[in-house]
Design a protein around this motif. Structure first.
Motif, PDB file in Angstrom:
ATOM      1  N   GLU A  80      25.947  87.266  38.669  1.00 41.01           N
ATOM      2  CA  GLU A  80      26.120  86.633  37.429  1.00 41.01           C
ATOM      3  C   GLU A  80      27.876  86.648  37.746  1.00 41.01           C
ATOM      4  N   GLY A  81      28.468  86.288  36.933  1.00 41.34           N
ATOM      5  CA  GLY A  81      29.976  86.905  36.935  1.00 41.34           C
ATOM      6  C   GLY A  81      30.928  85.714  37.178  1.00 41.34           C
ATOM      7  N   ALA A  82      32.629  86.146  36.152  1.00 44.22           N
ATOM      8  CA  ALA A  82      33.599  84.861  36.400  1.00 44.22           C
ATOM      9  C   ALA A  82      33.280  83.936  36.705  1.00 44.22           C
ATOM     10  N   GLY A  83      31.925  83.527  35.655  1.00 42.22           N
ATOM     11  CA  GLY A  83      31.660  81.893  35.715  1.00 42.22           C
ATOM     12  C   GLY A  83      31.031  81.285  37.173  1.00 42.22           C
ATOM     13  N   SER A  84      30.334  81.924  37.537  1.00 46.24           N
ATOM     14  CA  SER A  84      29.634  81.536  38.615  1.00 46.24           C
ATOM     15  C   SER A  84      30.513  82.545  39.697  1.00 46.24           C
ATOM     16  N   VAL A  85      32.613  82.882  40.343  1.00 43.01           N
ATOM     17  CA  VAL A  85      33.273  82.167  40.848  1.00 43.01           C
ATOM     18  C   VAL A  85      32.647  83.951  42.158  1.00 43.01           C
ATOM     19  N   ARG A  86      32.424  84.689  41.139  1.00 42.03           N
ATOM     20  CA  ARG A  86      31.575  85.891  42.037  1.00 42.03           C
ATOM     21  C   ARG A  86      30.797  85.427  43.014  1.00 42.03           C
ATOM     22  N   LEU A  87      30.193  84.994  43.219  1.00 41.82           N
ATOM     23  CA  LEU A  87      28.822  84.338  43.755  1.00 41.82           C
ATOM     24  C   LEU A  87      29.305  83.494  45.038  1.00 41.82           C
ATOM     25  N   ALA A  88      30.624  82.534  44.478  1.00 39.25           N
ATOM     26  CA  ALA A  88      30.987  81.663  45.216  1.00 39.25           C
ATOM     27  C   ALA A  88      31.988  82.896  46.462  1.00 39.25           C
ATOM     28  N   ASN A  89      32.749  84.040  46.485  1.00 42.01           N
ATOM     29  CA  ASN A  89      33.581  84.346  46.817  1.00 42.01           C
ATOM     30  C   ASN A  89      32.912  85.125  47.776  1.00 42.01           C
ATOM     31  N   TRP A  90      31.388  85.666  47.068  1.00 38.48           N
ATOM     32  CA  TRP A  90      30.121  86.143  48.164  1.00 38.48           C
ATOM     33  C   TRP A  90      29.772  85.750  49.255  1.00 38.48           C
ATOM     34  N   LEU A  91      29.277  84.613  49.183  1.00 35.50           N
ATOM     35  CA  LEU A  91      29.194  83.370  50.181  1.00 35.50           C
ATOM     36  C   LEU A  91      30.015  83.109  50.940  1.00 35.50           C
ATOM     37  N   TYR A  92      31.468  83.357  49.784  1.00 36.68           N
ATOM     38  CA  TYR A  92      32.392  82.748  51.390  1.00 36.68           C
ATOM     39  C   TYR A  92      32.237  83.950  52.358  1.00 36.68           C
ATOM     40  N   ALA A  93      32.808  85.074  51.856  1.00 36.03           N
ATOM     41  CA  ALA A  93      33.239  85.934  53.000  1.00 36.03           C
ATOM     42  C   ALA A  93      32.339  86.802  52.990  1.00 36.03           C
ATOM     43  N   ILE A  94      30.927  87.117  52.415  1.00 30.40           N
ATOM     44  CA  ILE A  94      30.008  88.288  52.685  1.00 30.40           C
ATOM     45  C   ILE A  94      29.276  87.691  53.325  1.00 30.40           C
ATOM     46  N   ALA A  95      27.852  87.005  52.551  1.00 34.23           N
ATOM     47  CA  ALA A  95      26.934  86.319  52.825  1.00 34.23           C
ATOM     48  C   ALA A  95      26.763  86.169  54.268  1.00 34.23           C
ATOM     49  N   PRO A  96      25.543  86.914  54.505  1.00 36.02           N
ATOM     50  CA  PRO A  96      25.107  86.279  55.785  1.00 36.02           C
ATOM     51  C   PRO A  96      25.341  84.527  56.262  1.00 36.02           C
ATOM     52  N   LYS A  97      25.645  84.807  57.204  1.00 35.65           N
ATOM     53  CA  LYS A  97      25.746  83.635  57.911  1.00 35.65           C
ATOM     54  C   LYS A  97      24.875  82.372  59.082  1.00 35.65           C
ATOM     55  N   ASP A  98      23.871  83.552  58.694  1.00 43.26           N
ATOM     56  CA  ASP A  98      22.467  82.844  59.774  1.00 43.26           C
ATOM     57  C   ASP A  98      21.692  81.828  59.675  1.00 43.26           C
ATOM     58  N   GLY A  99      21.709  81.445  58.317  1.00 38.56           N
ATOM     59  CA  GLY A  99      20.836  80.493  57.152  1.00 38.56           C
ATOM     60  C   GLY A  99      19.338  81.166  56.646  1.00 38.56           C
ATOM     61  N   THR A 100      19.830  82.693  56.836  1.00 45.43           N
ATOM     62  CA  THR A 100      19.040  83.264  55.551  1.00 45.43           C
ATOM     63  C   THR A 100      19.393  83.137  54.225  1.00 45.43           C
ATOM     64  N   THR A 101      20.166  82.673  53.592  1.00 48.14           N
ATOM     65  CA  THR A 101      21.762  82.418  52.269  1.00 48.14           C
ATOM     66  C   THR A 101      22.182  81.591  51.597  1.00 48.14           C
ATOM     67  N   PHE A 102      21.890  81.276  50.743  1.00 45.22           N
ATOM     68  CA  PHE A 102      21.974  80.051  49.894  1.00 45.22           C
ATOM     69  C   PHE A 102      22.707  80.312  48.227  1.00 45.22           C
ATOM     70  N   GLY A 103      23.350  79.266  47.608  1.00 43.55           N
ATOM     71  CA  GLY A 103      23.027  79.677  46.497  1.00 43.55           C
ATOM     72  C   GLY A 103      23.345  78.223  45.903  1.00 43.55           C
ATOM     73  N   THR A 104      23.656  78.408  44.521  1.00 46.36           N
ATOM     74  CA  THR A 104      24.493  77.660  43.495  1.00 46.36           C
ATOM     75  C   THR A 104      25.691  78.144  41.869  1.00 46.36           C
ATOM     76  N   PHE A 105      26.192  77.368  42.812  1.00 41.21           N
ATOM     77  CA  PHE A 105      27.703  77.875  41.536  1.00 41.21           C
ATOM     78  C   PHE A 105      28.046  76.614  41.245  1.00 41.21           C
ATOM     79  N   ALA A 106      28.647  76.613  39.706  1.00 45.09           N
ATOM     80  CA  ALA A 106      29.255  76.194  39.120  1.00 45.09           C
ATOM     81  C   ALA A 106      29.515  74.601  39.934  1.00 45.09           C
TER      82      ALA A 106
END
Length: 347
Positions: A80-106
């Motif tokens: 959580e954080g910043a109305g879910s923008v924190r997660l969106a930024n993490w998914l965009y820039a840092i999260a593994p891009k191999d298909g083992t990570t996804f998420g739901t945000f606003a």
């Protein structure tokens, strides 16, 4: 023969490069089934536990793995954080891009860069990969009967205090837009971690209402009892189309005075169709993204999933990842003068 001498640092860099190439070759040689077998997939939620996004994610996580090649476990985590923008930024820039990570945000976050909202590290919402959405959502404004507000029209003359949990969320955008475009008198209190926290504040009398409130969240929670006994009043639908449950509750577009106002409202309301969206980071290999999208779609028609969702009154009316992407791309193709006026209104 000329002998090439290499420093220890250069040799280490070469070794690492060769190792990465080898790992990439092995990964490419794996089938999707082989890749996901005995793995965990992390499903991140951008809000605190117990809210609507969290409930949908946990329900989907319990069933989606059965439809994935290799039957991986799907584990729900909060970021959580910043109305879910924190997660969106993490998914965009840092999260593994191999298909083992996804998420739901606003659902409104992908349009934040379009409106010039601060916070996103991505330039537009099409940067993500799109897994699918569990429903086509209708949001509402609900106020306590103790507030003295009887209808949406009362807000043109009387102030009501509502809670918000992030600039990119409907809890704030719908309120700001209504005030700026229609002239209502919402007083917004910001800073709550998520919708569940606003609900708690409402029950304590810290705020008098909440907007951008998903009707599906109300239907499946204790607030439905308050709607039935009249202590919580649903005064407007923040949507382009009415929900079948609410035929007598007006749409916010019913209060526009000209076509420009209607277009501004409809631009912000467009993400309603995204409902409860699930996004992946950019760069997921095509075959794994296809597997995630298919597994999500198959889950949405799984009898066991639908029975479990029905028990807690979760509305399931899914849209595909391709449909989600089209909604976002269409929004970014909107006339820029209209976009600027709308962005100024919701900041």
């Amino acid at each position: 023969m000329k002998i090439i001498q290499m420093s220890r640092r250069d040799l280490l860099a070469l070794t690492m490069c060769l190792a990465e190439l080898l790992a990439g070759s092995i990964a490419q040689a794996q089938t999707v089934d082989e890749f996901y077998r005995n793995k965990n997939i992390d499903l991140y939620v951008g809000f605190s536990a117990g809210g609507g996004y969290d409930v949908y994610a946990r329900m989907i996580a319990r069933h989606m793995g059965r439809h994935m090649p290799g039957n991986p476990n799907i584990i729900v985590k909060q970021m959580e954080g910043a109305g879910s923008v924190r997660l969106a930024n993490w998914l965009y820039a840092i999260a593994p891009k191999d298909g083992t990570t996804f998420g739901t945000f606003a659902r409104g976050v992908p349009l934040d860069p379009l409106f010039g909202n601060p916070g996103p590290q991505f330039k537009d919402g099409s940067a993500f990969t799109y897994i699918g959405s569990a429903n086509n959502e209708v949001s509402v404004c609900g106020v306590s009967a103790k507030s003295g507000i009887k209808s949406f029209s009362d807000l043109f003359d009387k102030e009501v205090i509502v809670g918000g949990f992030g600039a990119g969320t409907e809890s704030e955008q719908h309120v700001k837009l209504s005030n700026a475009v229609l002239g209502t008198k919402f007083k917004l209190v910001k800073g709550y971690p998520g919708g569940n926290d606003v609900n708690l504040a409402l029950s304590r009398g810290e705020v008098q209402g909440r907007c951008g409130w998903s009707w599906t969240s109300i239907r499946g929670a204790e607030q439905m009892g308050q709607v039935k006994d009249g202590s919580l009043l649903i005064i407007v639908q923040n949507s382009i189309e009415k929900h079948a449950d609410l035929p007598n509750v007006p749409l916010i577009t019913d209060f526009v005075k000209n076509e420009d106002q209607r277009k501004m409202l409809e631009l912000v309301l467009a993400p309603q169709k995204l409902g409860r969206p699930f996004f992946g980071p950019p760069g997921i290999p095509a075959d794994r993204l296809a597997a995630l999208q298919k597994a999500f779609a198959d889950t949405m028609t799984d009898p066991q999933f639908l029975e479990a969702a029905d028990k807690i009154q979760l509305e399931i009316s899914p849209i595909s990842g391709a449909e989600m992407e089209k909604i976002i791309r269409d929004a970014y193709a909107t006339d820029q003068a209209l976009v600027k006026r709308t962005g100024d209104a919701i900041r």
